[in-house]
Design a protein around this motif. Structure first.
Motif, PDB file in Angstrom:
ATOM      1  N   GLY A 142       0.787  -1.222   0.000  1.00 35.56           N
ATOM      2  CA  GLY A 142       0.000   0.000   0.000  1.00 35.56           C
ATOM      3  C   GLY A 142       0.818   1.269   0.000  1.00 35.56           C
ATOM      4  N   THR A 143       1.876   1.317  -0.812  1.00 35.25           N
ATOM      5  CA  THR A 143       2.770   2.480  -0.808  1.00 35.25           C
ATOM      6  C   THR A 143       2.743   3.266  -2.123  1.00 35.25           C
ATOM      7  N   GLY A 144       1.708   3.050  -2.937  1.00 34.50           N
ATOM      8  CA  GLY A 144       1.544   3.843  -4.155  1.00 34.50           C
ATOM      9  C   GLY A 144       2.486   3.491  -5.283  1.00 34.50           C
ATOM     10  N   LEU A 145       2.882   2.230  -5.376  1.00 35.25           N
ATOM     11  CA  LEU A 145       3.822   1.801  -6.413  1.00 35.25           C
ATOM     12  C   LEU A 145       3.077   1.356  -7.667  1.00 35.25           C
ATOM     13  N   THR A 146       3.783   1.419  -8.798  1.00 37.72           N
ATOM     14  CA  THR A 146       3.238   0.985 -10.082  1.00 37.72           C
ATOM     15  C   THR A 146       4.165  -0.066 -10.691  1.00 37.72           C
ATOM     16  N   ASN A 147       3.841  -0.473 -11.907  1.00 40.25           N
ATOM     17  CA  ASN A 147       4.684  -1.440 -12.607  1.00 40.25           C
ATOM     18  C   ASN A 147       6.105  -0.923 -12.815  1.00 40.25           C
ATOM     19  N   GLN A 148       6.255   0.391 -12.858  1.00 44.13           N
ATOM     20  CA  GLN A 148       7.603   0.965 -12.997  1.00 44.13           C
ATOM     21  C   GLN A 148       8.474   0.549 -11.815  1.00 44.13           C
ATOM     22  N   SER A 149       7.944   0.673 -10.607  1.00 43.45           N
ATOM     23  CA  SER A 149       8.683   0.249  -9.423  1.00 43.45           C
ATOM     24  C   SER A 149       8.946  -1.244  -9.452  1.00 43.45           C
ATOM     25  N   ALA A 150       7.910  -2.007  -9.813  1.00 50.73           N
ATOM     26  CA  ALA A 150       8.041  -3.463  -9.829  1.00 50.73           C
ATOM     27  C   ALA A 150       9.117  -3.914 -10.801  1.00 50.73           C
ATOM     28  N   ASP A 186      14.439  -6.164 -11.745  1.00 57.71           N
ATOM     29  CA  ASP A 186      15.799  -6.093 -12.282  1.00 57.71           C
ATOM     30  C   ASP A 186      16.830  -6.223 -11.166  1.00 57.71           C
ATOM     31  N   MET A 187      16.542  -5.623 -10.022  1.00 59.44           N
ATOM     32  CA  MET A 187      17.462  -5.709  -8.898  1.00 59.44           C
ATOM     33  C   MET A 187      17.604  -7.143  -8.403  1.00 59.44           C
ATOM     34  N   VAL A 188      16.476  -7.816  -8.211  1.00 51.54           N
ATOM     35  CA  VAL A 188      16.494  -9.190  -7.715  1.00 51.54           C
ATOM     36  C   VAL A 188      17.154 -10.127  -8.722  1.00 51.54           C
ATOM     37  N   GLU A 189      16.927  -9.866 -10.003  1.00 51.75           N
ATOM     38  CA  GLU A 189      17.416 -10.753 -11.060  1.00 51.75           C
ATOM     39  C   GLU A 189      18.909 -10.610 -11.313  1.00 51.75           C
ATOM     40  N   ASN A 190      19.432  -9.389 -11.125  1.00 51.22           N
ATOM     41  CA  ASN A 190      20.794  -9.117 -11.578  1.00 51.22           C
ATOM     42  C   ASN A 190      21.814  -8.838 -10.481  1.00 51.22           C
ATOM     43  N   TYR A 191      21.371  -8.726  -9.236  1.00 52.27           N
ATOM     44  CA  TYR A 191      22.305  -8.406  -8.165  1.00 52.27           C
ATOM     45  C   TYR A 191      22.178  -9.412  -7.031  1.00 52.27           C
ATOM     46  N   PRO A 192      23.302  -9.863  -6.468  1.00 50.22           N
ATOM     47  CA  PRO A 192      23.222 -10.746  -5.294  1.00 50.22           C
ATOM     48  C   PRO A 192      22.652  -9.964  -4.116  1.00 50.22           C
ATOM     49  N   THR A 193      21.659 -10.504  -3.479  1.00 50.34           N
ATOM     50  CA  THR A 193      20.999  -9.799  -2.390  1.00 50.34           C
ATOM     51  C   THR A 193      20.552 -10.783  -1.335  1.00 50.34           C
ATOM     52  N   ALA A 194      20.462 -10.316  -0.096  1.00 58.16           N
ATOM     53  CA  ALA A 194      19.974 -11.158   0.997  1.00 58.16           C
ATOM     54  C   ALA A 194      18.454 -11.198   1.054  1.00 58.16           C
ATOM     55  N   LEU A 195      17.778 -10.389   0.231  1.00 60.24           N
ATOM     56  CA  LEU A 195      16.324 -10.260   0.283  1.00 60.24           C
ATOM     57  C   LEU A 195      15.627 -11.593   0.025  1.00 60.24           C
ATOM     58  N   ARG A 196      14.678 -11.932   0.913  1.00 60.78           N
ATOM     59  CA  ARG A 196      13.914 -13.175   0.775  1.00 60.78           C
ATOM     60  C   ARG A 196      12.419 -12.938   0.713  1.00 60.78           C
ATOM     61  N   THR A 197      11.956 -11.812   1.245  1.00 56.80           N
ATOM     62  CA  THR A 197      10.526 -11.504   1.241  1.00 56.80           C
ATOM     63  C   THR A 197      10.321 -10.052   0.851  1.00 56.80           C
ATOM     64  N   GLN A 216       6.656 -12.905 -10.850  1.00 58.34           N
ATOM     65  CA  GLN A 216       8.041 -13.040 -11.304  1.00 58.34           C
ATOM     66  C   GLN A 216       9.024 -12.735 -10.178  1.00 58.34           C
ATOM     67  N   ILE A 217       8.757 -11.670  -9.440  1.00 58.37           N
ATOM     68  CA  ILE A 217       9.628 -11.307  -8.322  1.00 58.37           C
ATOM     69  C   ILE A 217       9.609 -12.396  -7.260  1.00 58.37           C
ATOM     70  N   SER A 218       8.414 -12.884  -6.955  1.00 59.35           N
ATOM     71  CA  SER A 218       8.281 -13.934  -5.943  1.00 59.35           C
ATOM     72  C   SER A 218       9.027 -15.195  -6.344  1.00 59.35           C
ATOM     73  N   ASP A 219       8.925 -15.561  -7.622  1.00 62.05           N
ATOM     74  CA  ASP A 219       9.609 -16.761  -8.104  1.00 62.05           C
ATOM     75  C   ASP A 219      11.123 -16.623  -7.983  1.00 62.05           C
ATOM     76  N   LEU A 220      11.644 -15.458  -8.333  1.00 58.30           N
ATOM     77  CA  LEU A 220      13.090 -15.250  -8.254  1.00 58.30           C
ATOM     78  C   LEU A 220      13.583 -15.307  -6.814  1.00 58.30           C
ATOM     79  N   LEU A 221      12.815 -14.713  -5.892  1.00 62.49           N
ATOM     80  CA  LEU A 221      13.202 -14.765  -4.488  1.00 62.49           C
ATOM     81  C   LEU A 221      13.153 -16.193  -3.958  1.00 62.49           C
ATOM     82  N   SER A 222      12.174 -16.958  -4.402  1.00 63.64           N
ATOM     83  CA  SER A 222      12.067 -18.359  -3.981  1.00 63.64           C
ATOM     84  C   SER A 222      13.241 -19.173  -4.492  1.00 63.64           C
TER      85      SER A 222
END
Length: 303
Positions: A210-218, A223-234, A249-255
């Motif tokens: 509920g923070t006013g995001l659009t597909n641009q943010s997503a 791209d961040m999750v797909e291309n950079y090593p990150t500790a993010l899981r949720t 797509q984001i959920s699948d990559l994090l999984s």
């Protein structure tokens, strides 16, 4: 006897009940004290604060939903936290602190030796308050700091304040959970947060519901999750104007990342049990990022 818990919601507390609570605090028989949405006199609030100051067992203090209702109570709580050494989690969700109140509380928070989880959601904070909170997220290696932070629904914070927080998160060596739900962040702030997540080595949970995001943010986050090593899981993106496809797509990559880390963890455990297993050069240089938060301090009580 192991310390127990006192959890009371939405009641008007009598003097006798307050005396029992304070006695339990002084006897170090309370690990969790939750007075969520309760009514108590100014005098009784002072008694509770003195009990908190004396307690050596109290690990979680929940004063959500208006308990800390004025500046005088903020001052009393600050004095208690200056003396207390045991509180690990402090919940003040729904307290009308404002930046002025947080300024009074901040010195006690910044020197507290055990505090790792803080909920300041819906506390009427603005940019000055965010600047103070950034001081609780020290740069890598500077000193200990927060591991879990909730800042939900602080509508007075501008993009400048959120940008300052993003910088602090990027350089924080310990923050694992960040809840920013129901703030009007928009795509610009989400882009700054994506950079912070990519830079952080520890952030595992980010709530942007509920923070006013659009597909641009997503797309930026994808791209961040797909291309950079990150500790993010949720990554929570519900109640935004984002397509289900991008969210999936984001959920699948994090999984996928979590499954890979579980496999690596099992391999490391096997090597520890059998030190004769040979390691090639690449595996010996591998950095293992542990997945899962275990028992989240902020999850143990409701708002």
């Amino acid at each position: 006897m192991l310390p127990g818990s006192i959890q009371i919601s939405g009641e008007t507390l009598s003097g006798a009940e307050i005396r029992d609570i304070c006695e339990s605090l002084r006897e170090n028989s309370v690990r969790l004290l939750s007075l969520r949405g309760c009514q108590l006199s100014e005098r009784d609030f002072g008694h509770v604060c003195r009990g908190v100051a004396e307690s050596r067992s109290l690990a979680q203090l929940n004063l959500n939903l208006g308990i800390v209702s004025n500046i005088n109570r903020v001052k009393q709580l600050a004095e208690a936290l200056k003396t207390n050494r045991s509180v690990q989690s402090l919940f003040l969700h729904g307290s009308p602190l404002t930046d002025a109140g947080l300024a009074l509380l901040n010195p006690a928070l910044s020197i507290h030796p055990s505090l790792v989880a803080l909920d300041l959601g819906d506390c009427m904070l603005g940019d000055e308050g965010i600047n103070l909170i950034c001081g609780l997220l020290p740069p890598d290696g500077a000193k200990s700091g927060l591991k879990e932070l909730t800042l939900s629904a602080n509508l007075g914070v501008t993009s400048k304040g959120w940008g300052r927080l993003a910088i602090a998160v990027a350089h924080s060596s310990q923050l694992r959970v960040l809840n920013l739900d129901y703030n009007p962040l928009g795509d610009q702030v989400a882009g700054m947060l994506a950079v912070a997540v990519a830079s952080s080595r520890t952030l595992e949970v980010l709530d942007l519901e509920g923070t006013g995001l659009t597909n641009q943010s997503a797309q930026t986050l994808l791209d961040m999750v797909e291309n950079y090593p990150t500790a993010l899981r949720t990554l929570i993106l519900a109640e935004n104007n984002i397509s289900p496809e991008l969210q999936q797509q984001i959920s699948d990559l994090l999984s996928e990342g979590e499954e890979e880390e579980e496999t690596e963890a099992r391999e490391v455990t096997a090597r520890e049990k059998n030190p004769w297993i040979c390691q090639n050069k690449s595996s010996s240089q591998m950095v293992l990022m542990t997945s899962g938060l275990g028992d989240s301090l902020l999850a143990e009580t409701e708002m």
